[in-house]
Enzyme design. Structure first.
Site, mmCIF file in Angstrom:
data_model
loop_
_atom_site.group_PDB
_atom_site.id
_atom_site.type_symbol
_atom_site.label_atom_id
_atom_site.label_comp_id
_atom_site.label_asym_id
_atom_site.label_seq_id
_atom_site.Cartn_x
_atom_site.Cartn_y
_atom_site.Cartn_z
ATOM 1 C CG HIS A 75 -0.597 -3.333 23.315
ATOM 2 N ND1 HIS A 75 -0.062 -4.405 23.962
ATOM 3 C CD2 HIS A 75 0.310 -2.329 23.441
ATOM 4 C CE1 HIS A 75 1.135 -4.068 24.455
ATOM 5 N NE2 HIS A 75 1.362 -2.815 24.147
ATOM 6 C CG HIS A 231 5.869 -2.860 21.696
ATOM 7 N ND1 HIS A 231 4.750 -3.625 21.439
ATOM 8 C CD2 HIS A 231 5.673 -2.313 22.916
ATOM 9 C CE1 HIS A 231 3.928 -3.553 22.466
ATOM 10 N NE2 HIS A 231 4.461 -2.755 23.387
ATOM 11 C CG ASP A 235 3.684 0.719 24.083
ATOM 12 O OD1 ASP A 235 2.708 -0.043 23.988
ATOM 13 O OD2 ASP A 235 4.743 0.410 24.649
ATOM 14 C CG HIS A 258 2.944 3.808 28.370
ATOM 15 N ND1 HIS A 258 2.213 3.820 27.197
ATOM 16 C CD2 HIS A 258 3.334 2.531 28.554
ATOM 17 C CE1 HIS A 258 2.166 2.596 26.718
ATOM 18 N NE2 HIS A 258 2.842 1.805 27.508
HETATM 19 ZN ZN ZN Z 1 3.132 -1.882 24.750
#
Ligand code: ZN
Length: 278
Positions: A75, A231, A235, A258
């Site tokens: 973040h 969100h 990311d 991720h």
């Molecule tokens: Zn996150």
């Protein structure tokens, strides 16, 4: 090309790491080195430079080097990337960037309060020349040529508050602050015991995440009806910051995370026939 940047004065933030549960004090310091350097003040000021070869993903993006780690960079990194800050010392007295409210807005607020200082150096961008896709089962991340930095993200969860959400936008400094940075981390109550057994989300709470039970959200009102996909875009921007150059191209992600973001970023850097500097 655009300017490189740092901050005008120090920024102080403090909070709990969402995975470690540790309380951490974070100080961002101006620098003209042209690099982002992490400094662990609890480990005799050990310095770690941001290097994609030393990045691991495990529910978050972590820098692992010299026998220590710094967890949950994404973040803060997204904010630095979108603010054009690529010259900075990130000082912390623990192993994780504090989660704050689960979004990137507290970082945006403090960094913009301190002000951004342009450095004389110019920075190139990575411009995508031909499309490619990284696919794993139902999940994918692809890059396509475009004149601007665009992201389209789609997610699908079998939950009445999410189902399928998709959002596409040309990302710029302004809409990053209003549309993406405020979107908070989310998680499912049913996953918490298994995550905690792995030493994850030990600092997670209703104050730093959108928490869903079987039927709804138990952590209060959402900031956007599609806060979840926003969100995921936050990311992804944090993970794209590991390119270390602004991106000119359209990144599309479907049910990714991720680990797959990082795989796509590594593929791009390892295969320069897909892009050029401009
Ligand atoms: Zn996150």
């Amino acid at each position: 090309m655009r300017e490189k940047g740092t901050i005008q004065k120090e920024v102080y933030l403090s909070g709990v790491g969402i995975h470690s549960g540790e309380k951490v004090d974070l100080i961002l310091k101006p620098s003209s080195s042209g690099e982002i350097i992490f400094r662990r003040t609890d480990l005799s000021n050990l310095e770690l430079n941001l290097d994609i070869k030393k990045i691991e993903s495990k529910n978050s993006i972590n820098l692992v080097s010299k026998g220590c780690k710094i967890q949950t960079l994404e973040h803060l990194m997204a904010v630095l990337f979108m603010s054009g800050i690529n010259s900075l010392i990130v000082e912390l007295n623990g192993s994780e960037i504090p989660a704050m409210d689960g979004s990137a807005s507290p970082f945006v607020r403090e960094i913009h309060r301190a002000g951004i200082r342009q450095l004389p150096d110019r920075q190139k961008s990575i411009k995508i020349l031909q499309p490619f896709v990284i696919q794993e089962k139902e999940a994918s991340v692809s890059f396509h040529p475009d004149q601007a930095f665009k992201i389209t993200y789609s997610i699908e969860y079998d939950h009445p508050f999410i189902r399928r959400q998709e959002l596409g936008l040309t990302v710029n400094k302004e809409n990053f602050i209003t549309e993406i940075a405020p979107a908070r981390t989310f998680g499912f109550l049913k996953d918490v015991p298994a995550l905690r057994a792995q030493g994850l989300t030990l600092g997670g709470s209703l104050d730093n995440a959108v928490v869903l039970d079987e039927i709804g959200v138990i952590s209060g009102p959402l900031r956007f009806p599609d806060e979840f996909v926003r969100h995921k875009i936050l990311d992804l921007i944090g993970d794209l910051s590991l390119l270390a150059f602004p991106l000119v191209g359209h990144c599309k992600a479907d049910k990714a995370g991720h680990r797959l973001h990082l795989k796509a970023v590594r593929f791009l850097l390892d295969n320069p026939e897909y892009w050029t500097f401009e």
